[in-house]
Design a protein around this motif. Structure first.
Motif, mmCIF file in Angstrom:
data_model
loop_
_atom_site.group_PDB
_atom_site.id
_atom_site.type_symbol
_atom_site.label_atom_id
_atom_site.label_comp_id
_atom_site.label_asym_id
_atom_site.label_seq_id
_atom_site.Cartn_x
_atom_site.Cartn_y
_atom_site.Cartn_z
ATOM 1 N N GLY A 34 -16.926 -9.742 -10.317
ATOM 2 C CA GLY A 34 -15.934 -9.028 -9.515
ATOM 3 C C GLY A 34 -14.998 -8.197 -10.374
ATOM 4 N N LEU A 35 -14.575 -8.765 -11.525
ATOM 5 C CA LEU A 35 -13.687 -8.016 -12.419
ATOM 6 C C LEU A 35 -14.421 -6.827 -13.033
ATOM 7 C CD1 LEU A 35 -11.813 -10.942 -14.202
ATOM 8 C CD2 LEU A 35 -10.886 -9.335 -12.529
ATOM 9 N N TRP A 36 -15.702 -7.025 -13.331
ATOM 10 C CA TRP A 36 -16.495 -5.925 -13.888
ATOM 11 C C TRP A 36 -16.614 -4.798 -12.857
ATOM 12 C CZ3 TRP A 36 -21.626 -4.107 -12.809
ATOM 13 C CH2 TRP A 36 -22.084 -3.178 -13.739
ATOM 14 N N ILE A 37 -16.896 -5.143 -11.605
ATOM 15 C CA ILE A 37 -16.951 -4.120 -10.557
ATOM 16 C C ILE A 37 -15.568 -3.481 -10.395
ATOM 17 C CG2 ILE A 37 -17.297 -3.717 -8.082
ATOM 18 C CD1 ILE A 37 -19.338 -6.042 -8.135
ATOM 19 N N GLY A 38 -14.533 -4.322 -10.391
ATOM 20 C CA GLY A 38 -13.186 -3.843 -10.120
ATOM 21 C C GLY A 38 -12.633 -2.905 -11.180
ATOM 22 N N PHE A 39 -13.021 -3.147 -12.445
ATOM 23 C CA PHE A 39 -12.428 -2.340 -13.519
ATOM 24 C C PHE A 39 -13.408 -1.331 -14.114
ATOM 25 C CE2 PHE A 39 -9.263 -5.698 -13.470
ATOM 26 C CZ PHE A 39 -8.105 -4.962 -13.632
ATOM 27 N N ALA A 40 -14.707 -1.645 -14.102
ATOM 28 C CA ALA A 40 -15.664 -0.774 -14.790
ATOM 29 C C ALA A 40 -16.449 0.108 -13.826
ATOM 30 C CB ALA A 40 -16.637 -1.617 -15.620
ATOM 31 N N VAL A 41 -16.751 -0.391 -12.638
ATOM 32 C CA VAL A 41 -17.625 0.355 -11.728
ATOM 33 C C VAL A 41 -16.817 1.156 -10.713
ATOM 34 C CG1 VAL A 41 -19.527 0.178 -10.084
ATOM 35 C CG2 VAL A 41 -19.401 -1.416 -12.013
ATOM 36 N N ALA A 42 -15.848 0.498 -10.066
ATOM 37 C CA ALA A 42 -15.087 1.162 -8.998
ATOM 38 C C ALA A 42 -14.263 2.311 -9.594
ATOM 39 C CB ALA A 42 -14.181 0.164 -8.294
ATOM 40 N N PRO A 43 -14.302 3.483 -8.967
ATOM 41 C CA PRO A 43 -13.574 4.632 -9.503
ATOM 42 C C PRO A 43 -12.078 4.549 -9.192
ATOM 43 C CG PRO A 43 -14.647 5.230 -7.467
ATOM 44 C CD PRO A 43 -15.037 3.808 -7.742
ATOM 45 N N THR A 44 -11.321 5.433 -9.819
ATOM 46 C CA THR A 44 -9.889 5.534 -9.533
ATOM 47 C C THR A 44 -9.684 6.000 -8.101
ATOM 48 O OG1 THR A 44 -9.528 6.140 -11.835
ATOM 49 C CG2 THR A 44 -7.749 6.620 -10.305
ATOM 50 N N PHE A 46 -8.144 8.018 -5.056
ATOM 51 C CA PHE A 46 -7.605 9.387 -5.099
ATOM 52 C C PHE A 46 -6.153 9.450 -4.645
ATOM 53 C CE2 PHE A 46 -8.542 9.298 -0.662
ATOM 54 C CZ PHE A 46 -7.811 10.299 -0.071
ATOM 55 N N GLN A 47 -5.686 8.430 -3.923
ATOM 56 C CA GLN A 47 -4.282 8.424 -3.506
ATOM 57 C C GLN A 47 -3.421 7.493 -4.357
ATOM 58 O OE1 GLN A 47 -4.710 7.423 0.665
ATOM 59 N NE2 GLN A 47 -3.870 9.409 1.261
ATOM 60 N N GLN A 48 -3.945 6.286 -4.648
ATOM 61 C CA GLN A 48 -3.124 5.270 -5.291
ATOM 62 C C GLN A 48 -3.302 5.210 -6.802
ATOM 63 O OE1 GLN A 48 -3.823 1.465 -3.414
ATOM 64 N NE2 GLN A 48 -4.085 2.406 -1.422
ATOM 65 N N GLY A 49 -4.204 6.029 -7.353
ATOM 66 C CA GLY A 49 -4.456 5.952 -8.784
ATOM 67 C C GLY A 49 -5.037 4.597 -9.159
ATOM 68 N N GLU A 50 -4.660 4.097 -10.352
ATOM 69 C CA GLU A 50 -5.209 2.821 -10.833
ATOM 70 C C GLU A 50 -4.516 1.618 -10.194
ATOM 71 O OE1 GLU A 50 -7.784 3.023 -12.558
ATOM 72 O OE2 GLU A 50 -7.710 5.031 -13.422
ATOM 73 N N ALA A 51 -3.350 1.828 -9.595
ATOM 74 C CA ALA A 51 -2.586 0.693 -9.059
ATOM 75 C C ALA A 51 -3.375 -0.065 -7.993
ATOM 76 C CB ALA A 51 -1.260 1.175 -8.479
ATOM 77 N N TYR A 52 -4.325 0.634 -7.324
ATOM 78 C CA TYR A 52 -5.058 -0.021 -6.244
ATOM 79 C C TYR A 52 -5.889 -1.194 -6.751
ATOM 80 C CZ TYR A 52 -9.926 1.069 -7.089
ATOM 81 O OH TYR A 52 -11.184 1.078 -7.609
ATOM 82 N N ARG A 53 -6.173 -1.234 -8.071
ATOM 83 C CA ARG A 53 -7.038 -2.308 -8.594
ATOM 84 C C ARG A 53 -6.415 -3.682 -8.383
ATOM 85 N NH1 ARG A 53 -11.148 0.437 -11.142
ATOM 86 N NH2 ARG A 53 -10.559 2.483 -11.954
ATOM 87 N N ILE A 54 -5.109 -3.720 -8.068
ATOM 88 C CA ILE A 54 -4.452 -4.993 -7.748
ATOM 89 C C ILE A 54 -5.052 -5.619 -6.493
ATOM 90 C CG2 ILE A 54 -2.223 -5.995 -7.046
ATOM 91 C CD1 ILE A 54 -0.885 -3.912 -8.859
ATOM 92 N N ILE A 55 -5.581 -4.781 -5.568
ATOM 93 C CA ILE A 55 -6.095 -5.362 -4.320
ATOM 94 C C ILE A 55 -7.276 -6.297 -4.555
ATOM 95 C CG2 ILE A 55 -5.365 -3.408 -2.878
ATOM 96 C CD1 ILE A 55 -8.592 -2.978 -2.688
ATOM 97 N N PHE A 56 -7.968 -6.169 -5.707
ATOM 98 C CA PHE A 56 -9.107 -7.067 -5.960
ATOM 99 C C PHE A 56 -8.656 -8.519 -6.107
ATOM 100 C CE2 PHE A 56 -10.906 -2.991 -7.576
ATOM 101 C CZ PHE A 56 -11.923 -2.884 -6.637
ATOM 102 N N ILE A 57 -7.392 -8.760 -6.421
ATOM 103 C CA ILE A 57 -6.896 -10.138 -6.326
ATOM 104 C C ILE A 57 -5.988 -10.333 -5.114
ATOM 105 C CG2 ILE A 57 -7.170 -11.287 -8.550
ATOM 106 C CD1 ILE A 57 -4.657 -10.064 -9.500
ATOM 107 N N HIS A 58 -5.284 -9.286 -4.706
ATOM 108 C CA HIS A 58 -4.331 -9.469 -3.602
ATOM 109 C C HIS A 58 -5.032 -9.853 -2.295
ATOM 110 C CE1 HIS A 58 -0.882 -8.915 -1.020
ATOM 111 N NE2 HIS A 58 -1.566 -8.075 -0.271
ATOM 112 N N VAL A 59 -6.030 -9.097 -1.914
ATOM 113 C CA VAL A 59 -6.668 -9.340 -0.622
ATOM 114 C C VAL A 59 -7.421 -10.682 -0.603
ATOM 115 C CG1 VAL A 59 -8.328 -8.444 1.056
ATOM 116 C CG2 VAL A 59 -6.751 -6.887 -0.085
ATOM 117 N N PRO A 60 -8.263 -10.999 -1.614
ATOM 118 C CA PRO A 60 -8.916 -12.318 -1.578
ATOM 119 C C PRO A 60 -7.935 -13.486 -1.553
ATOM 120 C CG PRO A 60 -10.039 -10.899 -3.141
ATOM 121 C CD PRO A 60 -8.808 -10.160 -2.718
ATOM 122 N N THR A 61 -6.852 -13.434 -2.343
ATOM 123 C CA THR A 61 -5.921 -14.565 -2.352
ATOM 124 C C THR A 61 -5.140 -14.632 -1.036
ATOM 125 O OG1 THR A 61 -4.312 -13.213 -3.554
ATOM 126 C CG2 THR A 61 -5.653 -14.735 -4.851
#
Lengths: 247, 53
Positions: A34-44, A46-61
């Motif tokens: 999941g972290l590999w997809i979240g940081f290496a595969v998923a693109p930036t 277009f609205q939130q920039g890199e900050a959106y990568r927080i959702i990979f832990i926010h939504v599951p938790t």
């Protein structure tokens, strides 16, 4: 196979010990993927920039914080209806992990909200009800610590858990019922997800990691609870290598 | 590498979120480990009788 035999702590204890490592290793592998997809595969985004990568832990938790409470409610109903020790122990084993998931959801939400909405915190319905969920987890833990007799604590905690379950639909539907700062669901069972599929896949993989982590940790914790509460029982002394095995 | 750590200017928020998550997960696992060990030692030190329910 008679499944009811697993409602006995003596039968469930070795089964939990056998099961937990499978879930722990699955959770670790899923988290890495999941972290590999979240940081290496998923693109930036277009609205939130890199900050959106927080959702990979926010939504599951955030999902787990509500789901764990519902599972606690399920075990609490069984504990009250059938007066079974193991059901209450299963509910007890989930409380700290539920509190942990709720805290992470609130914390990561604040750190996502600041760059995205311009504020760490707002007293809107979704965030306030999620904070109440954290206090409910703390309340169940405090109530158990306040009652010396474990069987009485089981019943008191079960009642509190079931009454507190009214908060779960409030959290879930808060974004529909009230005009909240928190946006509506990006993923639902009834509509197509409103996000790119690779981001969705990353989020779902992390959700399974959080789920399997919770199962593994609660199985290990219920073993400790069984040992703490049944320590005088004769089957405990028959456990192979009791002092040495649990290092 | 520096670009990755900077997270397009959102490094504080992204790593603050992931860092604290890692810390609390490790804290839960280590406290659980301590609890399991203490419970096992307590159970092992108990006098066990055959007639308890």
């Amino acid at each position: 196979m008679n499944v009811y035999q697993f409602s006995s702590p003596a039968t469930f204890y070795p089964f939990a010990g056998w099961l937990a490592p499978w879930f722990a290793w699955s959770a670790a592998l899923l988290a890495i993927a999941g972290l590999w997809i979240g940081f290496a595969v998923a693109p930036t985004d277009f609205q939130q920039g890199e900050a959106y990568r927080i959702i990979f832990i926010h939504v599951p938790t955030a999902w787990m914080s509500m789901f764990i409470y519902l599972v606690m409610g399920f075990w609490s109903v069984l504990a009250l209806a059938f007066n079974t020790r193991l059901s209450a122990m299963m509910a007890q084993s989930l409380v700290p992990t539920g509190a942990l998931m709720t805290f992470i959801a609130l914390w990561t939400g604040a750190l996502w909200g600041r760059p995205t909405w311009g504020t760490y915190w707002a007293w809107d319905a979704r965030m306030t009800s999620e904070l109440i969920l954290l206090f409910l987890y703390f309340g169940v833990m405090a109530l158990r610590n306040a009652i010396d007799d474990p069987r009485r604590a089981d019943r008191a905690c079960a009642v509190l858990t079931i009454v507190g379950a009214v908060n779960i639909p409030i959290i879930y539907f808060s974004v529909q019922w009230w005009n909240t700062l928190h946006q509506g669901a990006s993923v639902s069972l009834t509509a197509a997800p409103r996000m790119a599929s690779i981001m969705l896949i990353g989020m779902l993989v992390m959700a399974f990691a959080a789920w399997f982590y919770t199962i593994a940790v609660s199985l290990w914790r219920v073993q400790a609870i069984i040992l703490e509460r049944e320590r005088s029982a004769s089957w405990i002394s028959a456990l192979p290598g009791l002092a040495g095995a649990l290092r | 590498m520096m670009d990755f750590l900077a997270m397009g200017g959102y490094g504080f928020f992204v790593w603050g979120a992931y860092g604290v998550t890692a810390v609390v997960v490790i804290a839960e696992l280590s406290s659980l480990r301590a609890r399991r060990r203490a419970a096992a030692q307590l159970a092992a030190s108990m006098p066990h009788s055959e007639d308890l329910p």
